[in-house]
Each structure stands twice: as structure tokens, then as C-alpha cells.
Design an enzyme around this catalytic site. Structure first.
Site, short mmCIF file in Angstrom:
data_model
loop_
_atom_site.label_atom_id
_atom_site.label_comp_id
_atom_site.label_asym_id
_atom_site.label_seq_id
_atom_site.Cartn_x
_atom_site.Cartn_y
_atom_site.Cartn_z
CB SER A 232 -6.06 0.86 -3.42
OG SER A 232 -5.31 1.36 -2.32
CG ASP B 112 -1.52 0.54 -3.47
OD1 ASP B 112 -0.50 1.07 -3.18
OD2 ASP B 112 -2.68 0.84 -2.89
CG HIS B 113 -1.75 4.15 -4.90
ND1 HIS B 113 -1.39 4.99 -3.97
CD2 HIS B 113 -2.78 3.60 -4.29
CE1 HIS B 113 -2.09 5.08 -3.13
NE2 HIS B 113 -2.98 3.97 -3.04
CG HIS C 102 -5.06 3.83 3.08
ND1 HIS C 102 -5.49 4.76 3.75
CD2 HIS C 102 -5.05 3.79 2.00
CE1 HIS C 102 -6.37 5.29 2.70
NE2 HIS C 102 -6.21 4.66 1.72
CD GLU D 3 -2.69 1.86 0.43
OE1 GLU D 3 -2.67 2.76 -0.07
OE2 GLU D 3 -3.59 0.70 0.33
#
Length: 618
Positions: free
Chosen positions: A318, A487-488, A433, A278
Site C-alpha cells: 500500500s 493501491d496494488h 485487506h 485496497e
């Protein structure tokens, strides 16, 4: 003295002034950005934005104007005064709430509130967790202030609704009210021009913040909700045949493609452990040039694995990264294909490809899989088993999102003791996150958001290192390929603008006992995207990749390596020549390296046009 026939223009003026006032609040909240605007930009923010403000005002005025028509035809005792006031109060609270929420969302996401956050309404706990780092006391105070401002403006501008003047018949009153109602057509359309107003009409500056500030928030939200997923394609930059040909040329193989792809694996059927990290921005990963010391375990693993140093996330959320990684499919600028189960059912998927040759699968996530509609996509992918938040004991659901990363990894280790081989196991972390909660002491000083984020990435890396230490001692490790990828990216550290390529650069690594000794320590500098992970993995497993039309093997260089990424509402195109970013609404380049040719802008436009056209057609 106020009279009945001044009510409609006064009501219109109230909403118009309220919208202009909230625009001023937005600029004040983001004062450093506003102060940095070129000279003369602030008056133009209000001037250009006024047409969209008037359009939104006209839409909100339709019901009161219609009620006034009806009320004018009725005896005075039946006039709908309370209904008008109730309607205005409800809308006022909704608009004020959106206006205040937008202040923090823009700071975090880099674009004005649209339909995107509304995708998460079915996951209120996750929405609250995402907002965990927001200054809630400040936001609450600002909401109260905006509501008081709205009430004061209404009292000053509109006030009570007077009765009809003596001797003034209801027929004449109805006629006057109908005329006012008819006049709303002009501001509704944003003027008398042929094409009704849209966002691009208020875009006036080469600085995205100035254009974003000029937008009317309710208009932007409703426009996002009404955008159809069935077309027409809003990204029609080129003739379709030219765009399709340009995209085909992007995927033309390089001269050395046939000789560059030496196999990395000792076996064609290893276990595959696919770990999605994440928000693991490349800015915190020392092995790819980021800040040293934040991810020591990942950096150590890079020395014995295959490291890709120039990989870019396909999108900024995500759910977009999930589809890009597992289906090799591009992101969309203002929506996500994961919202449409009918469309995602037709996507290729790594799990389906591996299932066809005997792999058993399991998907792990410490949070709720229903978040952002991820579960429908994963169920369609055919995973054999799922483990999510509800499958962990309550004592292990130790963060606002659910189970922290070390708890997740412990569960994976426990289950892999009995997992049939070959397996395809996917694990998605969550502790890095917002709100960046961690269960270990902080490694880095500071309590600002960047410091909290840095410590959460450190913790996720710590949990990963703890997992790897035990995994290496398990019998399945020697025949396992480990895929590690983000994911990013993230705006932090540095508060990068929404379009900045640095925000999208992420780590990608292959490791594990299944790697050939000769492959260990290899560094791949080729520019690539998340969408390329699927074809790269399947090629190493000697499986077909034809259905992954937007994915190519990173070990077989293209004639011109590239990475394409989306943000709201625009794209970036990265090649060895440099990077160009483009605003789809303003239809202009945001930033372009001096070495980037105009042809690269056309390549990005073609990619956007063709990929979104395919999304619409699914």
C-alpha cells in the site's frame, strides 16, 4: 568423551544443523512448490544454501566463542556457563519465531522474510490484522515444535560444557579458544574468495522458489536491515550514461501524441475526489476482463466513465502504491521511499500542485495513518485535514483495521456538504485487506482465503455503489471528477507468483459529473502504470507536470507504451510486445514472453538503475 575444546566446533555444528532443519521445515510447509521443482533441485537447495547457513552460524557463534576465550582465562567458578545458555536460548526463540512467521509470510507475499515486515513494528494492531487469515493454531504448534527441536539438538550436539582437563593451564586454554575464534573468519565471509558471500551466491535455479528456499533466514533479515539507503547503487546494470539515455528514450512521445489528448473535462477546475481501493486486483474487475459479478458497481460506472484497461501497480504494498499514485514516483525493490521522511519531503505531490491553484484538501482513512509511515508522507504533502481511525466513534471502528468502508464513505458524504470548493479529497478504503472482514452477508460461497477475499472486494464495491448513489444527488457532483484506482494487486485468486504480471494489473477509472458527455464510455487500452495517473490528471486540469519526471499522460501515447513494476527483489517490464520479469539477485530473467526482445530487458534494467539511483540521491 566430550572435552572443553570440542565445545566450539560442537556449538557451530548445532546452529548449522538447526538452520538446515528449518530449511527442511520450510520445504515441507510449501510441499506443492517443493514437489514441483525440477529433478535434482532439492539436494542443491541444501548444498548451495550451506555456505549462507555457515555464514549465519559464524555470526551467531562470535559471542559464545568470545565468551569462551574470556571464561578460559578465569577460574572455573567464574566460567560464564549460564550466560552462554541464556544467549543461545534467546537467539533460539528469535530464530524459531522468524522461521515460523516466514512460512506464512512467504505464502502471502512470495519472498522470504527480510526487513520489510519490520517496517510495521510501530503499528502492532495493523500487523495483527494483516495476520488475521493465518492459521494461528498451526503456527503456534509449529513454533513449539521448532523450539523443542532446537532444545533437543542443543542437548545432543552441545550439552554441558566440561571443565578443563587436569593439568591443562588457562593460558593454553585461552590460546586454543582464540584459534577457534579466528577460524570463524572463513565461514563469516562464506569462504576464502575475494568478495564476501551474498544472496546471489546461493541462487542456482531458474525457478525462484528454489533460490528462495536456499536462503538463510536470519542472514536475510539482518542483511535487509543493514542495507544502506545512501548507496552504492546495487542495481548497476549499465554505464550510467547508457541507462539515462535508455530511460529518456522510454518517455519519447508517439507520433500521434499531439492529436490524441482531447480534453475529458467540462471545466478546468473541477472538484477532484480521489478514491484508492485496497487490493483491488484486476482479476476481480469484470470490466477489464476479470471475474464477472464481483464488482458490479465499478463495472456499471465504467460504462459512463473513462476506463483504462491495461494499468499496472508500481509495487506490491500500500505504501508503495500511495507514493506512485500521489507523487508519480516509482517503487523500490526492497524498501520504500515512504520510510524516509527526508526523501519524501522532496517529492512532488498532487495535493501541492492543486493547493497552488486554490484547492482545499482532506484525506480520509478508516485505519491508522501512522501505519507504514504513511502519515509523515501525507503531512509533508500539505493536506488541510485528516480523518483516520481515532476520529471515528468506537462503535464505528467495526473491524480489526478500523472503520469499515461504508462507514468511511458515509463520513466523506457528511463532510462534503460543507467542504469548500474546489476540493481535492482523497479516500483510502481498507475492508478488502486481510483478514477480509465484512459487515454484510457473503455473496459468494466458501470459507477459504480466496472466497473471503472475493466477498471483501464485493463488499467494498457495494459500499462504493451505496456512496455513488447518494453522491450523484449532491450539488457538488456535477462539478466533480472521480478518480478510482487500486493501491496494488493481489496474488489471489490463483496464488500468482510474486513476479507475475497478472498480480500487478489493476483498474483505473475516471468518472463523475465533470466529464464531457463525449468522453463517457471511452475505453483506453494503452499500457500504463500507477505512476502515470498524476501526469494524466494534472494535464486534464491544465496544470504543470514538469516535476513529475516519472509520470506521463496516458492520453498522449508514448512511442512504446510501457509499465514497470517492482517486487522483492526484481522487476517486471510490460510493453505491447509482451512481459519480461527479472531477478535482481540472481541477475537473470525469470520469465519472458517469446515476443520480447533482449532490448526490453535492458530497458527494465535501465529504469531500475536510474530510478533507484535517484532514490539514493534524494
Amino acid at each position: 568423551m566430550r572435552n572443553r575444546f570440542a565445545f566450539q566446533p560442537r556449538y557451530f555444528l548445532f546452529w548449522l544443523v538447526f538452520f538446515v532443519s528449518t530449511k527442511a521445515v520450510f520445504l515441507l510447509y510449501h510441499f506443492p512448490k517443493a514437489a514441483a521443482l525440477p529433478a535434482g533441485s532439492l539436494p542443491r537447495v541444501f548444498g548451495y544454501g550451506l555456505r549462507l547457513d555457515a555464514s549465519a552460524t559464524a555470526y551467531l557463534s562470535l559471542v559464545p566463542f568470545l565468551l569462551l576465550v574470556i571464561g578460559s582465562a578465569l577460574p572455573p567458578r567464574f566460567f560464564p556457563t549460564r550466560l552462554l545458555q541464556f544467549y543461545t536460548a534467546v537467539l533460539g526463540v528469535v530464530v524459531a519465531f522468524f522461521a515460523v512467521a516466514d512460512l506464512e509470510l512467504y505464502r502471502a507475499w512470495g519472498f522470504r522474510l527480510d526487513a520489510t515486515p519490520l517496517q510495521y513494528l510501530d503499528s502492532p494492531a495493523e500487523m495483527a490484522a494483516s495476520a488475521g487469515s493465518a492459521p494461528l493454531l498451526v503456527m503456534g504448534s509449529m513454533l513449539a515444535g521448532v523450539l523443542v527441536l532446537g532444545w533437543w539438538l542443543y542437548q545432543k550436539i552441545v550439552g554441558p560444557i566440561p571443565t578443563l582437563p587436569p593439568g591443562f593451564g588457562r593460558g593454553r586454554a585461552v590460546l586454543a579458544s582464540v584459534l577457534y575464534l579466528a577460524l570463524l573468519i572463513v565461514p563469516l565471509r562464506g569462504g576464502v574468495q575475494q568478495i564476501p558471500i551474498n544472496q546471489s551466491d546461493v541462487y542456482f535455479s531458474s525457478v525462484p522458489f528454489a533460490n528462495h528456499a536456499a536462503l538463510n533466514l536470519p542472514w536475510n533479515v539482518v542483511n535487509g536491515l543493514l542495507l544502506s539507503d545512501g548507496g552504492p547503487n546495487p542495481y548497476q546494470f549499465l554505464p550510467d550514461s547508457v541507462a539515462a539515455r535508455t530511460v529518456r528514450q522510454l518517455y519519447a512521445p508517439g507520433l500521434a501524441a499531439d492529436t490524441a489528448a482531447a480534453p475529458l473535462l467540462r471545466t478546468a477546475r473541477p472538484n477532484v475526489l480521489f478514491i484508492i481501493l485496497e487490493s483491488f486486483t484486476g482479476k476481480f474487475v469484470g470490466s477489464i476482463g476479470g471475474e464477472p459479478g464481483v464488482t458490479p458497481n465499478l463495472d456499471s460506472l465504467a460504462r459512463t466513465g473513462v476506463l483504462f484497461t491495461n494499468i499496472y501497480a508500481a509495487g506490491d504494498r500500500s505504501q508503495k502504491g500511495l507514493v506512485a499514485l500521489l507523487s508519480g514516483y516509482p517503487s523500490q525493490p526492497t524498501t520504500s521511499i515512504i520510510k524516509y521522511p527526508r526523501k519524501t519531503e522532496g517529492l512532488p505531490h498532487l495535493n501541492r500542485s492543486l493547493e497552488a491553484v486554490g484547492y482545499r484538501s482532506h484525506y480520509y482513512y478508516g485505519g491508522e495513518l501512522s501505519f507504514a509511515n504513511m502519515k509523515s508522507y501525507l503531512v509533508a504533502a500539505g493536506y488541510d485535514q485528516f480523518t483516520e481511525r481515532a476520529d471515528f466513534p468506537l462503535r464505528q471502528q467495526n473491524s480489526k483495521w478500523g472503520a469499515q468502508d461504508h462507514v468511511l464513505f458515509d463520513r466523506v458524504l457528511q463532510d462534503l456538504r460543507t467542504q469548500p470548493a474546489p476540493f481535492f479529497v482523497t479516500a483510502f478504503t481498507l475492508s478488502s485487506h486481510e483478514p477480509f472482514e465484512i459487515p454484510i452477508p457473503r455473496q459468494f460461497p466458501g470459507t477459504d482465503e480466496t472466497a473471503l477475499f472475493r466477498n471483501s472486494v464485493y463488499y467494498a464495491d457495494w459500499a462504493l455503489g451505496r456512496f455513488l448513489h447518494t453522491a450523484r444527488q449532491q450539488p457538488w457532483w456535477d462539478n466533480t471528477l472521480l478518480v478510482l484506482v487500486a493501491d496494488h494487486g493481489h496474488p489471489l485468486p490463483g496464488n500468482d507468483a510474486n513476479d507475475t504480471p497478472r498480480k500487478f494489473r489493476i483498474p483505473l477509472m475516471l468518472a463523475g459529473g465533470a466529464l464531457r458527455p463525449a468522453a463517457r464510455g471511452r475505453v483506453i487500452t494503452t499500457i500504463g502504470s500507477q505512476t502515470d495517473v498524476a501526469a494524466t490528471l494534472l494535464t486534464q486540469l491544465r496544470l504543470p507536470t514538469a516535476s513529475y519526471t516519472w509520470s506521463h499522460d496516458l492520453l498522449r501515447p508514448l512511442r512504446q507504451p510501457f509499465a514497470f513494476y517492482c517486487f522483492t527483489d526484481g522487476f517486471g517490464m510490460v510493453t505491447p510486445a509482451g512481459t519480461v520479469t527479472y531477478d535482481n539477485v540472481a541477475r537473470r530473467v525469470i520469465a519472458r514472453d517469446s515476443t520480447v526482445a533482449t532490448a526490453q530487458v535492458r530497458q527494465g534494467q535501465a529504469y531500475e538503475q536510474v530510478s533507484f539511483g535517484e532514490f539514493l540521491a534524494k
